[in-house]
Structure formats: structure tokens, C-alpha cells
Design a protein around this motif. Structure first.
Motif, PDB file in Angstrom:
ATOM      1  N   HIS A  92     -21.579  25.198   5.350  1.00  0.00           N
ATOM      2  CA  HIS A  92     -20.381  25.765   5.982  1.00  0.00           C
ATOM      3  C   HIS A  92     -20.641  26.022   7.465  1.00  0.00           C
ATOM      4  O   HIS A  92     -19.792  25.729   8.318  1.00  0.00           O
ATOM      5  N   ALA A  93     -21.832  26.545   7.769  1.00  0.00           N
ATOM      6  CA  ALA A  93     -22.182  26.804   9.167  1.00  0.00           C
ATOM      7  C   ALA A  93     -22.225  25.495   9.954  1.00  0.00           C
ATOM      8  O   ALA A  93     -21.757  25.424  11.098  1.00  0.00           O
ATOM      9  N   ALA A  94     -22.778  24.449   9.323  1.00  0.00           N
ATOM     10  CA  ALA A  94     -22.848  23.138   9.990  1.00  0.00           C
ATOM     11  C   ALA A  94     -21.448  22.578  10.235  1.00  0.00           C
ATOM     12  O   ALA A  94     -21.175  21.995  11.292  1.00  0.00           O
ATOM     13  N   ARG A  95     -20.544  22.762   9.256  1.00  0.00           N
ATOM     14  CA  ARG A  95     -19.163  22.303   9.429  1.00  0.00           C
ATOM     15  C   ARG A  95     -18.483  23.053  10.563  1.00  0.00           C
ATOM     16  O   ARG A  95     -17.716  22.473  11.344  1.00  0.00           O
ATOM     17  N   GLN A  96     -18.752  24.350  10.660  1.00  0.00           N
ATOM     18  CA  GLN A  96     -18.158  25.140  11.742  1.00  0.00           C
ATOM     19  C   GLN A  96     -18.671  24.670  13.094  1.00  0.00           C
ATOM     20  O   GLN A  96     -17.893  24.519  14.050  1.00  0.00           O
ATOM     21  N   ARG A  97     -19.994  24.436  13.175  1.00  0.00           N
ATOM     22  CA  ARG A  97     -20.566  23.951  14.440  1.00  0.00           C
ATOM     23  C   ARG A  97     -19.978  22.596  14.811  1.00  0.00           C
ATOM     24  O   ARG A  97     -19.676  22.330  15.974  1.00  0.00           O
ATOM     25  N   ARG A  98     -19.809  21.740  13.797  1.00  0.00           N
ATOM     26  CA  ARG A  98     -19.238  20.413  14.055  1.00  0.00           C
ATOM     27  C   ARG A  98     -17.799  20.544  14.552  1.00  0.00           C
ATOM     28  O   ARG A  98     -17.391  19.880  15.501  1.00  0.00           O
ATOM     29  N   GLY A  99     -17.026  21.408  13.892  1.00  0.00           N
ATOM     30  CA  GLY A  99     -15.630  21.605  14.294  1.00  0.00           C
ATOM     31  C   GLY A  99     -15.514  22.127  15.714  1.00  0.00           C
ATOM     32  O   GLY A  99     -14.660  21.680  16.491  1.00  0.00           O
ATOM     33  N   GLU A 100     -16.397  23.078  16.076  1.00  0.00           N
ATOM     34  CA  GLU A 100     -16.382  23.626  17.434  1.00  0.00           C
ATOM     35  C   GLU A 100     -16.729  22.547  18.455  1.00  0.00           C
ATOM     36  O   GLU A 100     -16.105  22.458  19.514  1.00  0.00           O
ATOM     37  N   ALA A 101     -17.725  21.709  18.133  1.00  0.00           N
ATOM     38  CA  ALA A 101     -18.116  20.630  19.047  1.00  0.00           C
ATOM     39  C   ALA A 101     -16.992  19.610  19.197  1.00  0.00           C
ATOM     40  O   ALA A 101     -16.716  19.134  20.310  1.00  0.00           O
ATOM     41  N   MET A 102     -16.321  19.298  18.086  1.00  0.00           N
ATOM     42  CA  MET A 102     -15.198  18.353  18.157  1.00  0.00           C
ATOM     43  C   MET A 102     -14.063  18.914  19.011  1.00  0.00           C
ATOM     44  O   MET A 102     -13.422  18.182  19.777  1.00  0.00           O
ATOM     45  N   ASP A 103     -13.805  20.213  18.884  1.00  0.00           N
ATOM     46  CA  ASP A 103     -12.748  20.852  19.688  1.00  0.00           C
ATOM     47  C   ASP A 103     -13.074  20.772  21.178  1.00  0.00           C
ATOM     48  O   ASP A 103     -12.193  20.527  22.011  1.00  0.00           O
ATOM     49  N   ILE A 104     -14.359  20.986  21.510  1.00  0.00           N
ATOM     50  CA  ILE A 104     -14.772  20.918  22.916  1.00  0.00           C
ATOM     51  C   ILE A 104     -14.590  19.502  23.454  1.00  0.00           C
ATOM     52  O   ILE A 104     -14.029  19.291  24.539  1.00  0.00           O
ATOM     53  N   LEU A 105     -15.046  18.503  22.681  1.00  0.00           N
ATOM     54  CA  LEU A 105     -14.941  17.108  23.145  1.00  0.00           C
ATOM     55  C   LEU A 105     -13.491  16.644  23.224  1.00  0.00           C
ATOM     56  O   LEU A 105     -13.153  15.751  24.006  1.00  0.00           O
ATOM     57  N   ALA A 106     -12.623  17.267  22.427  1.00  0.00           N
ATOM     58  CA  ALA A 106     -11.200  16.901  22.451  1.00  0.00           C
ATOM     59  C   ALA A 106     -10.537  17.292  23.777  1.00  0.00           C
ATOM     60  O   ALA A 106      -9.459  16.790  24.112  1.00  0.00           O
TER      61      ALA A 106
END
Length: 211
Positions: A132-146
Motif C-alpha cells: 500500500h505504501a509503495a502504491r501511494q508513493r507511485r501515485g504521488e510520483a505519477m501526480d508530480i510527473l503529470a
């Protein structure tokens, strides 16, 4: 007093009612929340969200209509963060090994000892927190790159691969000065300070992002 929302939630999916109830009782006796589902269809219909306290799915490998293996495949396709522990009957070990290859965390052959079961669930809950923590980190990184434009994303990827501004300019057919401007904007928008930071950000969003 612990809020129930912070407790792990274990889903038990098994079509044998007495066995299912005995596992629910065992889980609740050690302080976990537990919910039973009489079939894979019932679990899919409930569509439980991932709980804040973590959790896992304890799943019978053989069930009528939709099997445990089929439910696992559907969960994988949906990107579910729930770790799966399979319960198998005699002669199902080959199926269980295949399930492990497909991402199941563990399998227990019935009948199994209570402590063996509880230990497996404990491990699965810990893994669920990590996923879950990894998914959250991935989601945050995707939001930044967006936040980056398509051209800025191209520049960011090449910089993350270690290319100098001149090499990026040549590959993209733009001037060195334009690359410099894009680089500044990329660093500003992404909150990164170096090519290495950019690489880490891109890989958090997509492990294959620099291939």
C-alpha cells in the motif's frame, strides 16, 4: 483504545460455512477484524476497499463456479493491493504452486495448525502495508510527473538517463537554450534538484520508465 479502522481486516473466502466460521472466530480471538464470504462472487460483489490497517485475503483454491485461482487472476488484473493466502485440500499442491508463481503470498494445506495460519496472516498483513505504501508513493510520483508537459517529460526522461543538455538538444532537434529552459521548468515542477532525483521519481512512477 484502538480505533477499529486501524485494525487489520482479513477476508476469508471459502464455500464451507463451518470452516469459514471457525477461521473468523480464530482471527477475531487474536484481535483482528475478519469478514467471511461464501464465494468468490460474493467477495467481488462486496468489492471491499483496502483498509487503513492493512489486511489480506484467505482464499480457498477450489470453489464452485468462480474458483480461487480465477478470483486471484481478477484481483491481479485490477491491481489489488491485498496479498492472497491460498488454502488447499489434499492433491492441490500443484495448483497452489502455480498460484504462488502468479503472485500468491503463501498456501496452507488443510487441515492446518492455528498458529501456522495466524503466522501466515501476520506476514500477509505486513506485506499489505508495504504494498500500500509503495502504491501511494507511485501515485504521488505519477501526480508530480503529470504536471509536466509532453515535451518536458521527454526532456526529463533523457536527463534522468544521464544525458547532457547538448545530447538532449541533438536527440530532440531543439536548441541547447530550449533544453536549458525545459530543464529548469522540469526541476521546478517536480521539486527535484538533479538528474539522479529525476531518475528516482520516474522509476517510482513506473519501474520500466527508463527502459
Amino acid at each position: 483504545m484502538t480505533d477499529s479502522a486501524d485494525l487489520p481486516l482479513i477476508h476469508v473466502v471459502d464455500d464451507e460455512a463451518p470452516f469459514r466460521r471457525s477461521l473468523l472466530f480464530l482471527l477475531e480471538s487474536v484481535g483482528w477484524q475478519a469478514v467471511g464470504h461464501a464465494s468468490a462472487e460474493a467477495f467481488l460483489q462486496a468489492a471491499p476497499a483496502f483498509p487503513p490497517g492493512g489486511g489480506c485475503i484467505v482464499l480457498d483454491i477450489r470453489m464452485p463456479r468462480v474458483s480461487g485461482l480465477e478470483l486471484q487472476r481478477r484481483l491481479l488484473a485490477a491491481g489489488s493491493p491485498f496479498p492472497v493466502i491460498f488454502m488447499t485440500g489434499h492433491g492441490d499442491v500443484e495448483l497452489a504452486v502455480q498460484a504462488m508463481k502468479d503472485g500468491a503470498l503463501d498456501f496452507l494445506q488443510k487441515p492446518f495448525k492455528d498458529q501456522l495460519f495466524l503466522d501466515a496472516v501476520e506476514r500477509a498483513v505486513q506485506v499489505s502495508h508495504e504494498r500500500h505504501a509503495a502504491r501511494q508513493r507511485r501515485g504521488e510520483a505519477m501526480d508530480i510527473l503529470a504536471r509536466l508537459s509532453s515535451r518536458e517529460r521527454e526532456v526529463a526522461r533523457l536527463l534522468a538517463l544521464g544525458l547532457a543538455n547538448k545530447e538532449v538538444a541533438r536527440l530532440l532537434g531543439i536548441s541547447d537554450n530550449t533544453v536549458h529552459v525545459h530543464r529548469q521548468r522540469v526541476m521546478e515542477k517536480s521539486g527535484t534538484g538533479s538528474a539522479a532525483d529525476l531518475a528516482r521519481l520516474i522509476l517510482r512512477a513506473d519501474p520500466g520508465g527508463l527502459d
